[in-house]
Scaffold this motif. Structure first.
Motif, PDB file in Angstrom:
ATOM      1  N   ARG A  13       0.859  -1.308   0.154  1.00  0.00           N
ATOM      2  CA  ARG A  13      -0.060  -0.020  -0.016  1.00  0.00           C
ATOM      3  C   ARG A  13       0.748   1.242  -0.141  1.00  0.00           C
ATOM      4  O   ARG A  13       1.849   1.356   0.817  1.00  0.00           O
ATOM      5  CB  ARG A  13      -0.841  -0.129   1.434  1.00  0.00           C
ATOM      6  CG  ARG A  13      -1.732   1.356   1.383  1.00  0.00           C
ATOM      7  CD  ARG A  13      -2.580   1.048   2.755  1.00  0.00           C
ATOM      8  NE  ARG A  13      -3.697   0.183   2.451  1.00  0.00           N
ATOM      9  CZ  ARG A  13      -4.692   0.045   3.368  1.00  0.00           C
ATOM     10  NH1 ARG A  13      -4.827   1.021   4.155  1.00  0.00           N
ATOM     11  NH2 ARG A  13      -5.514  -0.860   3.174  1.00  0.00           N
ATOM     12  N   PRO A  14       0.743   2.049  -1.063  1.00  0.00           N
ATOM     13  CA  PRO A  14       1.602   3.363  -1.027  1.00  0.00           C
ATOM     14  C   PRO A  14       1.458   4.289   0.215  1.00  0.00           C
ATOM     15  O   PRO A  14       0.518   4.408   0.822  1.00  0.00           O
ATOM     16  CB  PRO A  14       0.723   4.093  -2.222  1.00  0.00           C
ATOM     17  CG  PRO A  14      -0.301   3.862  -2.479  1.00  0.00           C
ATOM     18  CD  PRO A  14      -0.270   2.028  -2.057  1.00  0.00           C
ATOM     19  N   LEU A  15       2.412   4.859   0.343  1.00  0.00           N
ATOM     20  CA  LEU A  15       2.831   5.720   1.617  1.00  0.00           C
ATOM     21  C   LEU A  15       2.503   7.228   1.364  1.00  0.00           C
ATOM     22  O   LEU A  15       2.838   7.722   0.052  1.00  0.00           O
ATOM     23  CB  LEU A  15       4.071   5.774   2.195  1.00  0.00           C
ATOM     24  CG  LEU A  15       4.604   4.262   2.808  1.00  0.00           C
ATOM     25  CD1 LEU A  15       5.935   4.546   3.289  1.00  0.00           C
ATOM     26  CD2 LEU A  15       3.772   3.735   4.054  1.00  0.00           C
ATOM     27  N   SER A  16       1.750   7.954   2.012  1.00  0.00           N
ATOM     28  CA  SER A  16       1.450   9.281   1.654  1.00  0.00           C
ATOM     29  C   SER A  16       2.610  10.091   1.848  1.00  0.00           C
ATOM     30  O   SER A  16       3.548   9.673   2.518  1.00  0.00           O
ATOM     31  CB  SER A  16       0.318   9.868   2.786  1.00  0.00           C
ATOM     32  OG  SER A  16       0.744  10.046   3.941  1.00  0.00           O
ATOM     33  N   SER A  17       2.654  11.422   1.401  1.00  0.00           N
ATOM     34  CA  SER A  17       3.880  12.329   1.396  1.00  0.00           C
ATOM     35  C   SER A  17       4.127  12.753   2.734  1.00  0.00           C
ATOM     36  O   SER A  17       5.290  12.704   3.392  1.00  0.00           O
ATOM     37  CB  SER A  17       3.503  13.469   0.494  1.00  0.00           C
ATOM     38  OG  SER A  17       2.348  14.172   0.923  1.00  0.00           O
ATOM     39  N   ARG A  18       2.982  12.901   3.692  1.00  0.00           N
ATOM     40  CA  ARG A  18       3.150  13.366   4.977  1.00  0.00           C
ATOM     41  C   ARG A  18       3.726  12.123   5.814  1.00  0.00           C
ATOM     42  O   ARG A  18       4.607  12.281   6.653  1.00  0.00           O
ATOM     43  CB  ARG A  18       1.716  13.687   5.654  1.00  0.00           C
ATOM     44  CG  ARG A  18       1.268  14.943   5.284  1.00  0.00           C
ATOM     45  CD  ARG A  18      -0.186  15.053   5.839  1.00  0.00           C
ATOM     46  NE  ARG A  18      -1.000  13.997   5.502  1.00  0.00           N
ATOM     47  CZ  ARG A  18      -2.353  14.079   5.913  1.00  0.00           C
ATOM     48  NH1 ARG A  18      -2.926  14.923   6.792  1.00  0.00           N
ATOM     49  NH2 ARG A  18      -3.146  13.260   5.625  1.00  0.00           N
ATOM     50  N   THR A  19       3.569  10.795   5.531  1.00  0.00           N
ATOM     51  CA  THR A  19       4.055   9.866   6.078  1.00  0.00           C
ATOM     52  C   THR A  19       5.643   9.936   5.838  1.00  0.00           C
ATOM     53  O   THR A  19       6.449   9.321   6.515  1.00  0.00           O
ATOM     54  CB  THR A  19       3.620   8.317   5.701  1.00  0.00           C
ATOM     55  OG1 THR A  19       2.163   8.430   6.317  1.00  0.00           O
ATOM     56  CG2 THR A  19       4.315   7.307   6.301  1.00  0.00           C
ATOM     57  N   VAL A  20       5.995   9.745   4.659  1.00  0.00           N
ATOM     58  CA  VAL A  20       7.168   9.723   4.153  1.00  0.00           C
ATOM     59  C   VAL A  20       8.189  11.077   4.867  1.00  0.00           C
ATOM     60  O   VAL A  20       9.383  10.701   5.422  1.00  0.00           O
ATOM     61  CB  VAL A  20       7.306   9.913   2.530  1.00  0.00           C
ATOM     62  CG1 VAL A  20       8.851   9.857   2.160  1.00  0.00           C
ATOM     63  CG2 VAL A  20       6.667   8.770   1.950  1.00  0.00           C
ATOM     64  N   ILE A  21       7.725  12.144   4.736  1.00  0.00           N
ATOM     65  CA  ILE A  21       8.252  13.197   5.467  1.00  0.00           C
ATOM     66  C   ILE A  21       8.606  13.015   6.876  1.00  0.00           C
ATOM     67  O   ILE A  21       9.695  13.317   7.364  1.00  0.00           O
ATOM     68  CB  ILE A  21       7.796  14.407   5.112  1.00  0.00           C
ATOM     69  CG1 ILE A  21       7.414  14.920   3.806  1.00  0.00           C
ATOM     70  CG2 ILE A  21       7.960  15.751   6.074  1.00  0.00           C
ATOM     71  CD1 ILE A  21       6.600  16.097   3.481  1.00  0.00           C
ATOM     72  N   ALA A  22       7.546  12.480   7.557  1.00  0.00           N
ATOM     73  CA  ALA A  22       7.523  12.345   9.030  1.00  0.00           C
ATOM     74  C   ALA A  22       8.483  11.206   9.418  1.00  0.00           C
ATOM     75  O   ALA A  22       9.437  11.309  10.418  1.00  0.00           O
ATOM     76  CB  ALA A  22       6.098  11.943   9.667  1.00  0.00           C
ATOM     77  N   CYS A  23       8.430  10.052   8.504  1.00  0.00           N
ATOM     78  CA  CYS A  23       9.557   9.000   8.908  1.00  0.00           C
ATOM     79  C   CYS A  23      10.929   9.438   8.423  1.00  0.00           C
ATOM     80  O   CYS A  23      11.985   8.831   9.263  1.00  0.00           O
ATOM     81  CB  CYS A  23       9.221   7.628   7.876  1.00  0.00           C
ATOM     82  SG  CYS A  23       7.919   6.915   8.043  1.00  0.00           S
ATOM     83  N   THR A  24      11.109  10.245   7.581  1.00  0.00           N
ATOM     84  CA  THR A  24      12.548  11.004   7.108  1.00  0.00           C
ATOM     85  C   THR A  24      13.084  11.522   8.305  1.00  0.00           C
ATOM     86  O   THR A  24      14.074  11.323   8.642  1.00  0.00           O
ATOM     87  CB  THR A  24      12.335  11.846   5.808  1.00  0.00           C
ATOM     88  OG1 THR A  24      12.008  10.993   4.579  1.00  0.00           O
ATOM     89  CG2 THR A  24      13.767  12.143   5.573  1.00  0.00           C
ATOM     90  N   LEU A  25      12.221  12.520   8.985  1.00  0.00           N
ATOM     91  CA  LEU A  25      12.396  13.244  10.165  1.00  0.00           C
ATOM     92  C   LEU A  25      12.962  12.433  11.405  1.00  0.00           C
ATOM     93  O   LEU A  25      13.796  12.647  11.810  1.00  0.00           O
ATOM     94  CB  LEU A  25      11.497  14.291  10.303  1.00  0.00           C
ATOM     95  CG  LEU A  25      11.027  15.455   9.552  1.00  0.00           C
ATOM     96  CD1 LEU A  25       9.899  16.212   9.841  1.00  0.00           C
ATOM     97  CD2 LEU A  25      12.373  16.232   9.336  1.00  0.00           C
ATOM     98  N   LEU A  26      12.201  11.320  11.528  1.00  0.00           N
ATOM     99  CA  LEU A  26      12.426  10.639  12.629  1.00  0.00           C
ATOM    100  C   LEU A  26      13.507   9.580  12.337  1.00  0.00           C
ATOM    101  O   LEU A  26      14.598   9.603  13.295  1.00  0.00           O
ATOM    102  CB  LEU A  26      11.142   9.554  12.856  1.00  0.00           C
ATOM    103  CG  LEU A  26       9.820  10.180  13.284  1.00  0.00           C
ATOM    104  CD1 LEU A  26       8.871   9.251  13.255  1.00  0.00           C
ATOM    105  CD2 LEU A  26      10.025  10.439  14.964  1.00  0.00           C
ATOM    106  N   LEU A  27      13.782   9.371  11.197  1.00  0.00           N
ATOM    107  CA  LEU A  27      15.191   8.620  10.756  1.00  0.00           C
ATOM    108  C   LEU A  27      16.311   9.614  11.302  1.00  0.00           C
ATOM    109  O   LEU A  27      17.267   9.249  11.620  1.00  0.00           O
ATOM    110  CB  LEU A  27      14.917   8.196   9.392  1.00  0.00           C
ATOM    111  CG  LEU A  27      16.503   7.244   8.980  1.00  0.00           C
ATOM    112  CD1 LEU A  27      16.400   6.066   9.699  1.00  0.00           C
ATOM    113  CD2 LEU A  27      16.183   6.852   7.440  1.00  0.00           C
ATOM    114  N   ALA A  28      16.215  10.716  10.760  1.00  0.00           N
ATOM    115  CA  ALA A  28      17.370  11.647  10.980  1.00  0.00           C
ATOM    116  C   ALA A  28      17.635  11.884  12.515  1.00  0.00           C
ATOM    117  O   ALA A  28      18.460  12.146  13.026  1.00  0.00           O
ATOM    118  CB  ALA A  28      17.038  13.059  10.522  1.00  0.00           C
ATOM    119  N   ALA A  29      16.456  11.855  13.358  1.00  0.00           N
ATOM    120  CA  ALA A  29      16.502  11.917  14.702  1.00  0.00           C
ATOM    121  C   ALA A  29      17.351  10.814  15.251  1.00  0.00           C
ATOM    122  O   ALA A  29      18.220  10.792  16.107  1.00  0.00           O
ATOM    123  CB  ALA A  29      15.289  12.165  15.260  1.00  0.00           C
TER     124      ALA A  29
END
Length: 351
Positions: A13-29
């Motif tokens: 199931r495709p991820l929304s742009s908000r999910t991708v952005i949130a996961c990217t920020l959490l990964l950076a953290a």
């Protein structure tokens, strides 16, 4: 549709742009927090990490309480929450119930998709941390040998942390590559249990972001419970708390989700390691005949650690609660759908 086909559809199931952005920020953290912990460890060890490899950063991440209890599970929850919550909000799962003969097939396929996404995320996290560390510091790739700064003999009586109690040592006789694969497997199961737990207890809500909000607040509370327990212990028994000064506070169910609270090589129910080693270290600074009996007993108890039985119990409990909530919700949805269909049929056959 069989369960594996449904699980593949849910996993893809495709991820929304908000999910991708949130996961990217959490990964950076997670990356930033892991390097902060590694720098602290390196400072405690005198600026050298003998035998370090690129995968060590991932190991430190799953040993750090902030990463292991908050950042990693919440990132998994952000990735997987939509598998259940979006269908509850749109009613798409009710449509699927009309196409699936067995209601268990639907929610089990979703649970399998959550497990696959969690496993994929932990694998991506490990590879990302290794690639970043290798690119920045040209650290070598891992081998079968345990890095010297992480190794101990494997005899729990000789377990002695060289610095602050922020990570767990690994028996030097173990294969480090296989051990990291095992860690990936265990962390994937932990993330899966946390994701299913928070999606399960909030599955009746039509608000898609509720599992994430509840999960974030819940994990923050879990993170603070060990320190709260230590503070209460000091208030109720200052003398007893003073005896444990310098020994990490462990053995609390709340911190069972962090693998840094365990001692690799310990028994299934073992909750203390390194007593003789701590006593021998203290004897180099203060003769045994000058130590108070309470101090000697405290040192002999060694480091308090969570037992692996505790980890199994917590994960199984989370899975049981989540599966019960999810199965009941889909059973209710199926029953309501059947009643609606029966009512429609009855109206259509009235004269």
């Amino acid at each position: 549709m069989n369960i594996l086909h449904l699980a593949r559809l849910e996993f893809e199931r495709p991820l929304s742009s908000r999910t991708v952005i949130a996961c990217t920020l959490l990964l950076a953290a997670i990356i930033g927090r892991s390097y902060l912990c590694l720098d602290t460890i390196q400072y405690d060890l005198g600026g050298a990490l003998d035998g370090t490899t690129a995968i060590d950063l991932f190991y430190i991440a799953i040993n750090d309480t902030w990463c292991a209890i908050v950042l990693i599970p919440i990132t998994s929850l952000v990735l997987c929450a939509s598998i259940f919550s979006s269908d509850a909000a749109t009613g798409f799962d009710q449509l699927l119930l009309t196409k699936v003969a067995d209601r268990k097939t639907l929610w089990l396929s979703k649970a399998i998709a959550v497990a696959l996404r969690c496993a994929a995320f932990v694998a991506v996290l490990a590879m990302t941390l290794a690639i970043v560390d290798q690119a920045l510091y040209a650290t070598p790739l891992p081998t079968s040998r345990v890095p010297e700064w992480l190794a101990y003999s494997g005899i729990t009586d000789e377990y002695l942390l060289p610095g602050l109690p922020t990570y767990s040592l690994v028996p030097e006789t173990w294969n480090y590559t296989y051990f990291i694969l095992f860690i990936w497997f265990v962390e994937s199961i932990i993330c899966t249990s946390v994701v299913l737990f928070y999606t399960g207890i909030t599955i009746r809500s039509a608000f898609p972001a509720l599992p994430i909000l509840v999960g974030f607040l819940g994990q923050l509370i879990v993170l603070q419970l060990p320190q709260l327990f230590a503070d209460l212990t000091f208030l109720l028994d200052p003398a007893g708390a003073a005896e444990h000064a310098g020994i990490p506070v462990r053995g609390i169910v709340a911190d069972a989700l962090c693998l840094g609270t365990y001692a690799w090589g310990a028994g299934l129910f073992q909750t203390g390691v390194g007593g003789p080693a701590l006593l021998a270290q203290a004897a180099n600074e203060l003769p045994l005949d000058e130590m108070a009996p309470q101090q000697m007993q405290s040192l002999l108890r060694g480091y308090s650690v969570n037992s692996f039985a505790t980890l199994i119990g917590v994960v199984v409990t989370l899975l049981i609660i989540s599966i019960a909530c999810i199965a009941r919700r889909y059973a209710l949805r199926g029953t309501r759908k059947i009643r609606e269909h029966a009512a429609t049929t009855e109206r259509g056959t009235r004269p």
